[in-house]
Design a protein around this motif. Structure first.
Motif: not given
Length: 127
Positions: A33, A59, A103-108, A110, A113
């Protein structure tokens, strides 16, 4: 050693366009990513867009949705951020980032991350 180098920033009038580039060495974009962030003076770093060039997943932050396009040229190991209809509030230093687990916090989007960061390129939009 991973290096990310941004370019393409500058001064542009409101309503104009810019294309930012991020070229990597020591890192293959096609396998991971890549994201663009920006930080205006006195503000927190804000996620702008993320791309998984392997499958085309993207995203966009609400603030740029419809005005920004993220894409890559894997032969050049370069990711681009095309920004159109620029507004004064888009003024910031723009950074590209890669690696980590976005992907860890779902927003891509942050900044916590991502492992690797470029030095940034200044975008200034005049009204």
């Amino acid at each position: 050693e991973v290096q990310l180098v941004e370019s393409g920033g500058g001064l542009v009038q409101a309503g104009g366009s810019l294309r930012l580039s991020c070229t990597a060495s020591g890192f293959t974009f096609a396998d991971d990513y890549i994201a663009w962030f920006r930080q205006a003076p006195g503000k927190e770093r804000e996620g702008v867009s993320c791309l998984s060039s392997g499958d085309g997943f993207t995203v966009y932050a609400d603030s740029v949705k419809g005005r920004a396009t993220i894409f890559s040229d894997n032969t050049k190991n370069t990711v681009y951020l095309q920004m159109n209809s620029l507004k004064p509030e888009d003024t910031a230093v723009y950074y590209c980032a890669a690696g980590g687990a976005p992907w860890y916090d779902g927003t891509y989007l942050s900044p916590d991350e991502y492992d690797y960061w470029g030095q940034g390129t200044q975008v200034t939009v005049s009204s």
